[in-house]
Each structure stands twice: as C-alpha cells, then as structure tokens.
Design a protein around this motif. Structure first.
Motif, PDB file in Angstrom:
ATOM      1  N   ARG A  22      50.252  -8.346 -24.637  1.00  0.00           N
ATOM      2  CA  ARG A  22      48.954  -7.984 -24.042  1.00  0.00           C
ATOM      3  C   ARG A  22      48.669  -8.932 -22.883  1.00  0.00           C
ATOM      4  NH1 ARG A  22      45.364  -7.256 -29.477  1.00  0.00           N
ATOM      5  NH2 ARG A  22      46.489  -5.458 -30.268  1.00  0.00           N
ATOM      6  N   ASP A  23      48.244  -8.355 -21.780  1.00  0.00           N
ATOM      7  CA  ASP A  23      47.850  -9.134 -20.610  1.00  0.00           C
ATOM      8  C   ASP A  23      46.341  -9.096 -20.471  1.00  0.00           C
ATOM      9  OD1 ASP A  23      50.463  -9.849 -19.610  1.00  0.00           O
ATOM     10  OD2 ASP A  23      50.708  -7.742 -19.062  1.00  0.00           O
ATOM     11  N   TYR A  24      45.762 -10.221 -20.068  1.00  0.00           N
ATOM     12  CA  TYR A  24      44.314 -10.338 -19.891  1.00  0.00           C
ATOM     13  C   TYR A  24      44.019 -10.875 -18.497  1.00  0.00           C
ATOM     14  CZ  TYR A  24      44.216 -10.031 -24.981  1.00  0.00           C
ATOM     15  OH  TYR A  24      44.368  -9.639 -26.282  1.00  0.00           O
ATOM     16  N   TYR A  25      42.876 -10.464 -17.949  1.00  0.00           N
ATOM     17  CA  TYR A  25      42.436 -10.924 -16.631  1.00  0.00           C
ATOM     18  C   TYR A  25      40.919 -10.881 -16.593  1.00  0.00           C
ATOM     19  CZ  TYR A  25      41.536 -10.999 -11.618  1.00  0.00           C
ATOM     20  OH  TYR A  25      41.076 -11.326 -10.381  1.00  0.00           O
ATOM     21  N   GLN A  26      40.326 -11.927 -16.048  1.00  0.00           N
ATOM     22  CA  GLN A  26      38.887 -11.879 -15.800  1.00  0.00           C
ATOM     23  C   GLN A  26      38.525 -12.865 -14.696  1.00  0.00           C
ATOM     24  OE1 GLN A  26      37.417 -12.498 -19.743  1.00  0.00           O
ATOM     25  NE2 GLN A  26      37.361 -14.702 -19.577  1.00  0.00           N
ATOM     26  N   SER A  27      37.390 -12.586 -14.078  1.00  0.00           N
ATOM     27  CA  SER A  27      36.946 -13.366 -12.940  1.00  0.00           C
ATOM     28  C   SER A  27      35.485 -13.766 -13.137  1.00  0.00           C
ATOM     29  CB  SER A  27      37.091 -12.509 -11.677  1.00  0.00           C
ATOM     30  OG  SER A  27      36.524 -13.145 -10.565  1.00  0.00           O
ATOM     31  N   PHE A  28      35.165 -15.001 -12.729  1.00  0.00           N
ATOM     32  CA  PHE A  28      33.799 -15.519 -12.763  1.00  0.00           C
ATOM     33  C   PHE A  28      33.446 -15.922 -11.338  1.00  0.00           C
ATOM     34  CE2 PHE A  28      35.639 -16.120 -16.879  1.00  0.00           C
ATOM     35  CZ  PHE A  28      34.616 -15.913 -17.790  1.00  0.00           C
ATOM     36  N   LYS A  29      32.292 -15.459 -10.850  1.00  0.00           N
ATOM     37  CA  LYS A  29      31.905 -15.739  -9.470  1.00  0.00           C
ATOM     38  C   LYS A  29      30.488 -16.285  -9.407  1.00  0.00           C
ATOM     39  CE  LYS A  29      34.734 -12.224  -7.229  1.00  0.00           C
ATOM     40  NZ  LYS A  29      34.741 -11.064  -6.345  1.00  0.00           N
ATOM     41  N   GLY A  30      30.215 -16.978  -8.292  1.00  0.00           N
ATOM     42  CA  GLY A  30      28.863 -17.481  -8.081  1.00  0.00           C
ATOM     43  C   GLY A  30      28.706 -18.064  -6.685  1.00  0.00           C
ATOM     44  N   GLU A  38      34.954 -18.843  -7.096  1.00  0.00           N
ATOM     45  CA  GLU A  38      35.509 -17.856  -8.007  1.00  0.00           C
ATOM     46  C   GLU A  38      36.535 -18.547  -8.903  1.00  0.00           C
ATOM     47  OE1 GLU A  38      37.498 -13.427  -8.073  1.00  0.00           O
ATOM     48  OE2 GLU A  38      37.900 -14.673  -6.326  1.00  0.00           O
ATOM     49  N   LEU A  39      36.406 -18.299 -10.195  1.00  0.00           N
ATOM     50  CA  LEU A  39      37.356 -18.782 -11.182  1.00  0.00           C
ATOM     51  C   LEU A  39      38.061 -17.570 -11.772  1.00  0.00           C
ATOM     52  CD1 LEU A  39      38.497 -21.107 -12.956  1.00  0.00           C
ATOM     53  CD2 LEU A  39      36.657 -20.600 -14.557  1.00  0.00           C
ATOM     54  N   ILE A  40      39.379 -17.526 -11.640  1.00  0.00           N
ATOM     55  CA  ILE A  40      40.170 -16.416 -12.181  1.00  0.00           C
ATOM     56  C   ILE A  40      40.949 -16.933 -13.379  1.00  0.00           C
ATOM     57  CG2 ILE A  40      42.083 -14.832 -11.738  1.00  0.00           C
ATOM     58  CD1 ILE A  40      41.150 -14.763  -8.809  1.00  0.00           C
ATOM     59  N   LYS A  68      38.677 -21.242  -6.751  1.00  0.00           N
ATOM     60  CA  LYS A  68      38.606 -21.266  -5.293  1.00  0.00           C
ATOM     61  C   LYS A  68      37.168 -21.555  -4.892  1.00  0.00           C
ATOM     62  CE  LYS A  68      42.195 -17.896  -4.302  1.00  0.00           C
ATOM     63  NZ  LYS A  68      42.496 -16.616  -3.644  1.00  0.00           N
ATOM     64  N   LEU A  69      37.000 -22.489  -3.957  1.00  0.00           N
ATOM     65  CA  LEU A  69      35.679 -22.822  -3.418  1.00  0.00           C
ATOM     66  C   LEU A  69      35.710 -22.671  -1.907  1.00  0.00           C
ATOM     67  CD1 LEU A  69      34.983 -26.080  -5.456  1.00  0.00           C
ATOM     68  CD2 LEU A  69      34.041 -23.809  -5.873  1.00  0.00           C
ATOM     69  N   VAL A 106      39.614 -23.706   2.422  1.00  0.00           N
ATOM     70  CA  VAL A 106      39.382 -23.161   1.082  1.00  0.00           C
ATOM     71  C   VAL A 106      39.966 -24.163   0.089  1.00  0.00           C
ATOM     72  CG1 VAL A 106      39.893 -21.274  -0.512  1.00  0.00           C
ATOM     73  CG2 VAL A 106      39.468 -20.783   1.906  1.00  0.00           C
ATOM     74  N   PHE A 107      39.143 -24.587  -0.856  1.00  0.00           N
ATOM     75  CA  PHE A 107      39.561 -25.577  -1.835  1.00  0.00           C
ATOM     76  C   PHE A 107      40.013 -24.851  -3.093  1.00  0.00           C
ATOM     77  CE2 PHE A 107      36.476 -27.376   0.983  1.00  0.00           C
ATOM     78  CZ  PHE A 107      37.036 -28.608   1.336  1.00  0.00           C
ATOM     79  N   THR A 108      41.201 -25.195  -3.591  1.00  0.00           N
ATOM     80  CA  THR A 108      41.729 -24.527  -4.772  1.00  0.00           C
ATOM     81  C   THR A 108      42.192 -25.558  -5.802  1.00  0.00           C
ATOM     82  OG1 THR A 108      43.962 -24.398  -3.862  1.00  0.00           O
ATOM     83  CG2 THR A 108      42.520 -22.512  -3.482  1.00  0.00           C
ATOM     84  N   SER A 109      42.098 -25.150  -7.027  1.00  0.00           N
ATOM     85  CA  SER A 109      42.569 -25.961  -8.140  1.00  0.00           C
ATOM     86  C   SER A 109      43.103 -25.000  -9.188  1.00  0.00           C
ATOM     87  CB  SER A 109      41.401 -26.780  -8.702  1.00  0.00           C
ATOM     88  OG  SER A 109      41.803 -27.510  -9.830  1.00  0.00           O
ATOM     89  N   SER A 110      44.208 -25.358  -9.843  1.00  0.00           N
ATOM     90  CA  SER A 110      44.742 -24.463 -10.864  1.00  0.00           C
ATOM     91  C   SER A 110      45.279 -25.273 -12.044  1.00  0.00           C
ATOM     92  CB  SER A 110      45.823 -23.557 -10.289  1.00  0.00           C
ATOM     93  OG  SER A 110      46.878 -24.325  -9.773  1.00  0.00           O
ATOM     94  N   SER A 111      45.316 -24.604 -13.182  1.00  0.00           N
ATOM     95  CA  SER A 111      45.855 -25.227 -14.389  1.00  0.00           C
ATOM     96  C   SER A 111      46.437 -24.136 -15.273  1.00  0.00           C
ATOM     97  CB  SER A 111      44.763 -25.996 -15.137  1.00  0.00           C
ATOM     98  OG  SER A 111      43.779 -25.113 -15.624  1.00  0.00           O
TER      99      SER A 111
END
Length: 155
Positions: A22-30, A38-40, A68-69, A106-111
């Motif tokens: 199962r694959d999942y995806y969701q996005s949070f924005k503000g 945006e946090l993906i 992403k900021l 554009v500032f990005t961070s990932s984990s």
C-alpha cells in the motif's frame, strides 16, 4: 517440461506467501504573513503472512517527508541567516561571505525512516501522521521570527 515449470512456479508462489503493498501520500500546507510552506509525507507498507505467528502480518514500512518553505514577503533580502524548525527537524542556511540570502530561494528539508514489525491481520498501519495533525514551523530571519501552521490540504 511445462508441468515441471508450472509446479516450480506454484511452489515458489506458495512458499513465499502473498505480499500486499500500500502506498500513502498526503500534503500539509499553510501561509503566514511572510512565508508559505508545504510538508509532503509519502509512505509505503508491504504486508506478507507472518511465518511464525498465525493471524499476523510481517510488515515492512518506509516513510519519507519533505518540507518546502518559500518567502512571500516584500523585503529585498533575507539577511545572512535563515533558520527553521518543525516537528521532524531543523535547518540553518547561513551566508558567511558574499551577498545576503536571495528572497527567491526555496528552502527544503527532508527525512526518512523505515523498519520491520508484525501486526495482527485486520490492522491498518499507516506510516503517515494523522490528517488532523497541525505542524508548526518556526522561521527566523533578519532578526524576525514567524510561525506557520501547516494543515492537511485534502490530497
């Protein structure tokens, strides 16, 4: 010969068990006065029958996040340091020499994280945060500090 090949195929299929992915995806924005974010979150769970525990799955999961900021204010530059933090980490972008940080950057961070576990059949493990979760991102730049609340956007 065809029967032998078919028997080998059936044996391998039965001995390895069925696997469901199962694959999942969701996005949070503000947005705030000066920043948008945006946090993906992406996740993947692979289930297969557990070899030792009846009515259980062996589960492999993976979770990836990307923040992403983007500056949306009207200052000519962001100064020499932009620092931001949120629930899953923090980062600092600093210019030691040369021009200040460009407002178009554009500032990005990932984990990411992954692991293996076992759960009872009928359980639904989601490697993502609850859609009701609100993430707070704190950004510091040019002697200012601002907070963005990122909320689930329905994707």
């Amino acid at each position: 010969m065809k029967r032998l090949a078919l028997l080998i195929f059936i044996f391998i299929f039965v001995s390895t068990g069925c696997t469901t992915t199962r694959d999942y995806y969701q996005s949070f924005k503000g947005k705030s006065e000066h920043w948008s974010g945006e946090l993906i979150q992406k996740g993947k769970v692979e289930y297969r029958d557990h070899e030792k525990f009846e009515n259980h799955y062996e589960m492999n999961y993976k979770r990836d996040e990307s923040l992403k900021l983007k500056y949306i204010g009207n200052e000519p530059d962001l100064g020499r340091t932009v620092e931001y933090s949120y629930d899953y980490g923090s980062s600092v972008r600093e210019v030691l020499e040369g021009e200040p940080i460009d407002v178009n950057e554009v500032f990005t961070s990932s984990s990411s994280s992954e692991g293996t576990s076992h759960i009872p059949k009928g359980s639904d493990y989601r490697p993502l945060d609850n859609q009701d979760t609100t993430f707070e991102v704190i950004i510091k730049w040019n002697g200012k500090e601002e907070k963005i609340k990122l909320k689930y956007d329905g994707r």
